[in-house]
Design an enzyme around this catalytic site. Structure first.
Site, PDB file in Angstrom:
ATOM      1  N   HIS A  30      14.710  54.674 -12.511  1.00  0.00           N
ATOM      2  CA  HIS A  30      15.265  54.313 -11.167  1.00  0.00           C
ATOM      3  C   HIS A  30      17.080  54.420 -11.327  1.00  0.00           C
ATOM      4  O   HIS A  30      17.500  54.180 -12.281  1.00  0.00           O
ATOM      5  CB  HIS A  30      14.854  52.940 -10.840  1.00  0.00           C
ATOM      6  CG  HIS A  30      15.410  51.540 -11.881  1.00  0.00           C
ATOM      7  ND1 HIS A  30      14.529  50.549 -12.243  1.00  0.00           N
ATOM      8  CD2 HIS A  30      16.618  51.426 -12.128  1.00  0.00           C
ATOM      9  CE1 HIS A  30      15.207  49.648 -12.870  1.00  0.00           C
ATOM     10  NE2 HIS A  30      16.579  50.076 -12.872  1.00  0.00           N
ATOM     11  N   GLU A  58      13.204  52.012  -7.076  1.00  0.00           N
ATOM     12  CA  GLU A  58      12.095  52.176  -8.015  1.00  0.00           C
ATOM     13  C   GLU A  58      11.400  53.572  -7.742  1.00  0.00           C
ATOM     14  O   GLU A  58      11.632  54.093  -6.614  1.00  0.00           O
ATOM     15  CB  GLU A  58      11.257  51.192  -7.648  1.00  0.00           C
ATOM     16  CG  GLU A  58      11.850  49.759  -8.054  1.00  0.00           C
ATOM     17  CD  GLU A  58      12.023  49.439  -9.626  1.00  0.00           C
ATOM     18  OE1 GLU A  58      12.354  50.381 -10.458  1.00  0.00           O
ATOM     19  OE2 GLU A  58      11.724  48.287 -10.081  1.00  0.00           O
ATOM     20  N   ASP A  78      23.808  47.215  -5.882  1.00  0.00           N
ATOM     21  CA  ASP A  78      22.785  46.268  -5.594  1.00  0.00           C
ATOM     22  C   ASP A  78      22.876  45.044  -6.120  1.00  0.00           C
ATOM     23  O   ASP A  78      23.957  44.666  -6.599  1.00  0.00           O
ATOM     24  CB  ASP A  78      21.627  47.124  -6.344  1.00  0.00           C
ATOM     25  CG  ASP A  78      21.959  47.385  -7.802  1.00  0.00           C
ATOM     26  OD1 ASP A  78      22.938  46.679  -8.294  1.00  0.00           O
ATOM     27  OD2 ASP A  78      21.138  48.174  -8.456  1.00  0.00           O
ATOM     28  N   ASN A 122      12.224  53.530 -16.308  1.00  0.00           N
ATOM     29  CA  ASN A 122      11.269  54.307 -15.187  1.00  0.00           C
ATOM     30  C   ASN A 122      12.125  55.140 -14.294  1.00  0.00           C
ATOM     31  O   ASN A 122      11.444  55.903 -13.499  1.00  0.00           O
ATOM     32  CB  ASN A 122      10.316  53.399 -14.472  1.00  0.00           C
ATOM     33  CG  ASN A 122      11.397  52.482 -13.414  1.00  0.00           C
ATOM     34  OD1 ASN A 122      12.751  52.652 -13.295  1.00  0.00           O
ATOM     35  ND2 ASN A 122      10.738  51.555 -12.836  1.00  0.00           N
TER      36      ASN A 122
HETATM   37  C1  GLP Z   1      19.315  47.547 -13.818  1.00  0.00           C
HETATM   38  C2  GLP Z   1      20.330  48.307 -12.603  1.00  0.00           C
HETATM   39  C3  GLP Z   1      20.345  49.672 -12.583  1.00  0.00           C
HETATM   40  C4  GLP Z   1      20.674  50.200 -13.910  1.00  0.00           C
HETATM   41  C5  GLP Z   1      19.399  49.539 -14.974  1.00  0.00           C
HETATM   42  C6  GLP Z   1      19.428  50.211 -16.332  1.00  0.00           C
HETATM   43  O1  GLP Z   1      18.052  47.580 -13.227  1.00  0.00           O
HETATM   44  N1  GLP Z   1      19.773  47.842 -11.405  1.00  0.00           N
HETATM   45  O2  GLP Z   1      21.283  49.999 -11.847  1.00  0.00           O
HETATM   46  O3  GLP Z   1      20.663  51.546 -14.137  1.00  0.00           O
HETATM   47  O4  GLP Z   1      19.455  48.356 -15.014  1.00  0.00           O
HETATM   48  O5  GLP Z   1      20.755  49.651 -17.170  1.00  0.00           O
HETATM   49  P1  GLP Z   1      20.937  49.943 -18.488  1.00  0.00           P
HETATM   50  O6  GLP Z   1      21.015  51.606 -18.487  1.00  0.00           O
HETATM   51  O7  GLP Z   1      22.207  49.363 -18.808  1.00  0.00           O
HETATM   52  O8  GLP Z   1      19.896  49.514 -19.216  1.00  0.00           O
END
Ligand code: GLP
Length: 259
Positions: free
Chosen positions: A137, A142, A66, A135
């Site tokens: 995702h 989302e 993304d 949340n």
């Molecule tokens: C961002 C990314 C996700 C990732 C999320 C949580 O929103 N787009 O791909 O899973 O962060 O990241 P982390 O687990 O490192 O906090």
């Protein structure tokens, strides 16, 4: 699905990096990359393995999940820039083989379709690394995302914008829009490896792994995939009801059975 509970975040990162290492050593030609703090330890360990253990990314195609729309190319928080800084600058992956949705494209919806088609033509991805948002995702899908979704333009929730505000100059600087691989796009990868660490991920992990399959928790779509490894530390595992069983599986892993 296999849930692997590790004592701490470093151990979880090494486990996920080990899965990638093995796949590439056995000839996997494509890798799926995610951004987010949980992934940084994995990338550090992949860089270490490249330097110390001969892990090579030559000939590998890497696809980003993304990116944000509406921040300039080279912005330090664009996902492409994070991956360059944390991983690809330090390994032998050909920069031309790092494929990403370009959030700077003048027509982001068309860019999403281009990226999806490119992925379809070059893929499938061998190992896809994933984080999970608080949340539920994955990528930037989302809650409410169709389980059949493909790469597209999405609007972020304010929860996610608040979570990510620490990387920008406050929530107002966090873009509202992103291009993200869809849940069905992600599901085309042969092996999904989700890493989650820390107490703030415990609820999302429990919902994804043990809750109902629902668009309300996008990561729950992993339950429909044939090869998923969820790597968590003790804190992120703290709300899993079946944690005793997951530990039992680890203690009695059949000889030769891999992640
Ligand atoms: C961002 C990314 C996700 C990732 C999320 C949580 O929103 N787009 O791909 O899973 O962060 O990241 P982390 O687990 O490192 O906090």
């Amino acid at each position: 699905m296999e849930v692997v509970i590790r004592p701490d975040a470093d151990d979880a990162a090494r486990t996920a990096a080990g899965i990638v290492h093995r796949a590439l050593a056995e000839g996997a030609g494509t890798l799926g990359l995610a951004t987010g703090p949980s992934l940084l330890g994995v990338y550090r360990d992949l860089v270490r393995r490249h330097r110390e253990e001969g892990l090579s990314f030559t000939g590998v195609d890497a696809f980003l999940l993304d990116d944000y729309v509406g921040i300039p190319a080279g912005h330090p928080q664009s996902c492409a820039e994070v991956i360059r800084r944390e991983l690809t600058d330090h390994i032998d992956l050909d920069p031309a083989r790092l494929h990403r949705p370009r959030g700077t494209a003048s027509d982001p919806a068309a860019e999403a379709r281009r990226f999806e088609q490119h992925l379809t033509e070059t893929g499938p991805v061998g190992v896809q690394l994933l984080g999970i948002g608080g949340n539920g995702h994955i990528g930037f899908n989302e809650p409410g995302s169709s389980l059949a979704s493909r790469t597209r333009l999405k609007t972020l929730t304010d929860d996610t914008r608040r979570d990510n505000a620490r990387f920008f100059r406050g929530i107002d600087a966090v873009p509202r829009h992103v291009i993200t691989q869809g849940l069905a796009t992600i599901g085309e990868a042969s092996h999904l490896v989700l890493i989650a660490t820390g107490p703030h991920k415990a609820g999302a992990v429990a919902a994804a792994v043990e809750g109902p399959v629902t668009a309300a928790c996008p990561a729950s779509v992993l339950q429909l995939h044939r090869h998923v490894t969820v790597v968590v530390d003790e804190l992120a595992a703290s709300r899993l009801e079946l944690h005793a069983y997951y530990r039992c599986v680890a203690r009695h892993k059949p000889v030769g059975q891999r992640y």
